[in-house]
Write a protein that holds these residues in place. Structure first.
Motif, PDB file in Angstrom:
ATOM      1  N   HIS A   1       0.827  -1.207   0.000  1.00 42.22           N
ATOM      2  CA  HIS A   1       0.000   0.000   0.000  1.00 42.22           C
ATOM      3  C   HIS A   1       0.863   1.260   0.000  1.00 42.22           C
ATOM      4  O   HIS A   1       0.610   2.205  -0.771  1.00 42.22           O
ATOM      5  CB  HIS A   1      -0.924   0.007   1.214  1.00 42.22           C
ATOM      6  N   LYS A   2       1.889   1.287   0.833  1.00 41.47           N
ATOM      7  CA  LYS A   2       2.712   2.489   0.952  1.00 41.47           C
ATOM      8  C   LYS A   2       3.543   2.736  -0.308  1.00 41.47           C
ATOM      9  O   LYS A   2       3.720   3.888  -0.737  1.00 41.47           O
ATOM     10  CB  LYS A   2       3.599   2.399   2.194  1.00 41.47           C
ATOM     11  N   LEU A   3       4.045   1.679  -0.904  1.00 45.47           N
ATOM     12  CA  LEU A   3       4.789   1.844  -2.156  1.00 45.47           C
ATOM     13  C   LEU A   3       3.880   2.394  -3.245  1.00 45.47           C
ATOM     14  O   LEU A   3       4.281   3.264  -4.033  1.00 45.47           O
ATOM     15  CB  LEU A   3       5.387   0.505  -2.587  1.00 45.47           C
ATOM     16  N   SER A   4       2.640   1.906  -3.272  1.00 45.27           N
ATOM     17  CA  SER A   4       1.671   2.405  -4.254  1.00 45.27           C
ATOM     18  C   SER A   4       1.267   3.837  -3.948  1.00 45.27           C
ATOM     19  O   SER A   4       1.230   4.692  -4.848  1.00 45.27           O
ATOM     20  CB  SER A   4       0.437   1.502  -4.257  1.00 45.27           C
ATOM     21  N   GLU A   5       0.987   4.118  -2.690  1.00 45.13           N
ATOM     22  CA  GLU A   5       0.571   5.454  -2.275  1.00 45.13           C
ATOM     23  C   GLU A   5       1.658   6.480  -2.587  1.00 45.13           C
ATOM     24  O   GLU A   5       1.372   7.617  -2.982  1.00 45.13           O
ATOM     25  CB  GLU A   5       0.263   5.447  -0.774  1.00 45.13           C
ATOM     26  N   GLY A   6       2.915   6.083  -2.413  1.00 44.57           N
ATOM     27  CA  GLY A   6       4.020   7.003  -2.671  1.00 44.57           C
ATOM     28  C   GLY A   6       4.495   7.016  -4.107  1.00 44.57           C
ATOM     29  O   GLY A   6       5.355   7.831  -4.468  1.00 44.57           O
ATOM     30  N   GLY A   7       3.967   6.119  -4.943  1.00 43.07           N
ATOM     31  CA  GLY A   7       4.391   6.078  -6.340  1.00 43.07           C
ATOM     32  C   GLY A   7       5.858   5.724  -6.496  1.00 43.07           C
ATOM     33  O   GLY A   7       6.570   6.305  -7.330  1.00 43.07           O
ATOM     34  N   ALA A   8       6.325   4.737  -5.714  1.00 43.26           N
ATOM     35  CA  ALA A   8       7.754   4.406  -5.707  1.00 43.26           C
ATOM     36  C   ALA A   8       8.181   3.735  -7.006  1.00 43.26           C
ATOM     37  O   ALA A   8       7.547   2.786  -7.476  1.00 43.26           O
ATOM     38  CB  ALA A   8       8.062   3.495  -4.523  1.00 43.26           C
ATOM     39  N   ARG A   9       9.287   4.203  -7.582  1.00 42.98           N
ATOM     40  CA  ARG A   9       9.877   3.588  -8.775  1.00 42.98           C
ATOM     41  C   ARG A   9      10.883   2.506  -8.415  1.00 42.98           C
ATOM     42  O   ARG A   9      11.204   1.641  -9.236  1.00 42.98           O
ATOM     43  CB  ARG A   9      10.608   4.632  -9.624  1.00 42.98           C
ATOM     44  N   ALA A  10      11.403   2.567  -7.199  1.00 43.55           N
ATOM     45  CA  ALA A  10      12.437   1.617  -6.787  1.00 43.55           C
ATOM     46  C   ALA A  10      12.219   1.235  -5.336  1.00 43.55           C
ATOM     47  O   ALA A  10      11.547   1.951  -4.583  1.00 43.55           O
ATOM     48  CB  ALA A  10      13.828   2.226  -6.979  1.00 43.55           C
ATOM     49  N   ILE A  11      12.810   0.111  -4.960  1.00 44.64           N
ATOM     50  CA  ILE A  11      12.797  -0.287  -3.557  1.00 44.64           C
ATOM     51  C   ILE A  11      14.151  -0.884  -3.195  1.00 44.64           C
ATOM     52  O   ILE A  11      14.729  -1.673  -3.954  1.00 44.64           O
ATOM     53  CB  ILE A  11      11.657  -1.289  -3.244  1.00 44.64           C
TER      54      ILE A  11
END
Length: 484
Positions: free
Chosen positions: A92-102
């Motif tokens: 959810h947080k990666l999606s909410e933040g629009g993350a391109r990388a992890i």
């Protein structure tokens, strides 16, 4: 000023002095500066561009902090994740933040355009381009995304800028830990992905040594505190309660000059026990994701103000508003509001929620409280957690404070459950020593609480559900009780 400039200056000013230690691994201030340069350059080299969002999901380690500040140097936006949370929370947080990388360790199934595991990160630290990494962005551009606690629903991404971060550092060094200095050791036992991480940059600025525990347990904490001679630490109240239950606590030869606590409410009984054991070294900070760390602070010499969260930080404006957004006089209860440079820029991509939270420059904290005649603030409870039983307002934290005074109770949560007669009845759940007895705790509550505040039922659980920030989640307690 950029965050990277603080790190570069510390590398020059403090050179080979120890900057950060984890187990038997230590980086000097110069080495930390160099490591963040290498990783920042390596991230740019793989195709990430200034403004891209990058999730960081690592435990309490040197590598985690290198990743955090390599992102800052490279102009990348950190999406802050907590390894203690569930995979669904991370997604959810990666999606909410629009993350391109992890950048992650132990979560290979999380998807992004760029996946960087711990081995790859360490390779970047060793082999990345060593030239200075210095991508400058506007002070009001996003620096990192924190997240709301998720205690009442899905977590929202909180857009925190470089300006916010610099203000937070200044607030902590001015009011909360003004005597932090070179030669001090700050023991990071709480998650650096949450509040404990806020103290790393102040340590960088002052040349203090950061000592990182990968995983907290009371015995190791007390051993490390004694062995290192740590002068400061940050802990949440649950951790402090657990330390006071450890058999080693009385024999530990610690040198703490300041024990900072926050992130959730603390019982007055626990404060008394802590001061008896450690002396007048406690300092409380009150903040939230939207106004990180710095709304009010309660200095060690003010801990006779039982239940207070302190006075406003020097550069923060705080007030109590009624339901019509009008200021209230001392000793009248309303919502705590604050304003200042340290406020979030807003919830990422949620302008409606931002407009609800910030009106006329004032952040609505969602906390019910009051101010006394001397300017000290008191939090009564979360606005959303208050419930009505028999026509009376019940503030769970008032009941929890009494329950936490019972010997052996370490955690407590009070909720309202539907009741035909009372509307909602008071129900409590506690955790602590294995020999706790329901009848004895209820008798204690009967002695110390007004009739309408007394729990109608009480359960003892092995532990209470907590968020990744170690906050007890009353919502989940209530859901569990309601499912029966």
């Amino acid at each position: 000023m950029e965050i990277g400039a603080l790190i570069r200056r510390a590398g020059v000013n403090f050179g080979d002095a120890p900057c950060i230690t984890e187990d038997d691994r230590t980086l000097s201030f110069r080495e930390f500066d160099q490591a963040t340069d290498r990783v920042g350059n390596a991230l740019s080299a793989i195709g990430l561009r200034p403004g891209d969002r990058v999730g960081v999901l690592l435990p309490n380690t040197i590598d985690c902090l290198v990743a955090y500040y390599a992102l800052a140097k490279a102009g990348l936006v950190r999406v802050q994740l907590n390894a203690r949370e569930a995979v669904t929370d991370h997604e959810h947080k990666l999606s909410e933040g629009g993350a391109r990388a992890i950048i992650q360790s132990g979560f290979p199934d999380l998807t992004a355009d760029f996946q960087i595991n711990l081995e790859q990160l360490r390779d970047m630290i060793s082999t990345g381009d060593p030239s200075p990494c210095q991508i400058e962005r506007p002070l009001d551009a996003p620096l990192r995304f924190a997240f709301t606690g998720g205690t009442t629903g899905k977590a929202k991404a909180v857009n925190l800028t470089t300006r916010c971060e610099l203000m937070e550092i200044s607030a902590l060094l001015t009011d909360l830990i003004p005597d932090l200095r070179q030669g001090d050791t700050f023991l990071h036992a709480a998650p650096i992905s949450h509040a404990s991480g806020a103290f790393f940059l102040p340590c960088i600025c002052r040349g203090a040594h950061s000592l990182v525990m990968q995983k907290f347990n009371t015995s190791d904490f007390l051993d490390l505190a004694e062995r290192s001679g740590a002068s400061m630490t940050f802990l949440v109240p649950t951790m402090l309660a657990m330390i006071m239950e450890d058999p080693k606590v009385d024999s530990c030869k610690d040198q703490f000059r300041r024990i900072v606590y926050g992130a959730s409410s603390i019982s007055s009984g626990l404060v008394e026990r802590l001061e008896q054991r450690f002396g007048r070294v406690l300092a409380q900070t009150y903040g939230q994701a939207e106004n990180p760390m710095a709304i009010t602070q309660l200095a060690p010499e003010h801990h006779d103000r039982v239940g207070s969260c302190g006075r406003p930080y020097t550069m923060v404006d705080v007030a109590i508003f009624d339901e019509n957004d009008q200021p209230l006089p001392p000793n009248e209860r309303g919502e705590i509001v604050c304003r200042g440079v340290q406020l979030m820029a807003g919830y990422w991509n949620r302008p409606e929620k931002t407009a609800e939270a910030i009106r006329d420059g004032w952040l609505r904290t969602g906390d019910i409280g009051y101010m006394d005649e001397d300017g000290f603030y008191y939090i009564v409870d979360r606005k959303n957690d208050m419930f009505i039983s028999g026509g009376f307002n019940i503030y769970p934290s008032e009941v929890e404070d009494v329950l936490l005074r019972f010997p052996g109770v370490v955690e407590a949560a009070v909720v309202g459950l539907p009741d035909e007669r009372w509307g909602e009845r008071v129900v409590a759940v506690v955790a602590g020593r294995p020999d706790l007895e329901v009848e004895a705790i209820l008798l204690h509550a009967q002695t110390h609480l007004s009739g309408y505040k007394r729990p109608r039922a009480l359960e003892i659980w092995p532990e209470l559900p907590k968020s990744g920030a170690n906050k007890i989640m009353r919502r989940r307690v209530k859901e569990t009780l309601m499912e029966r």
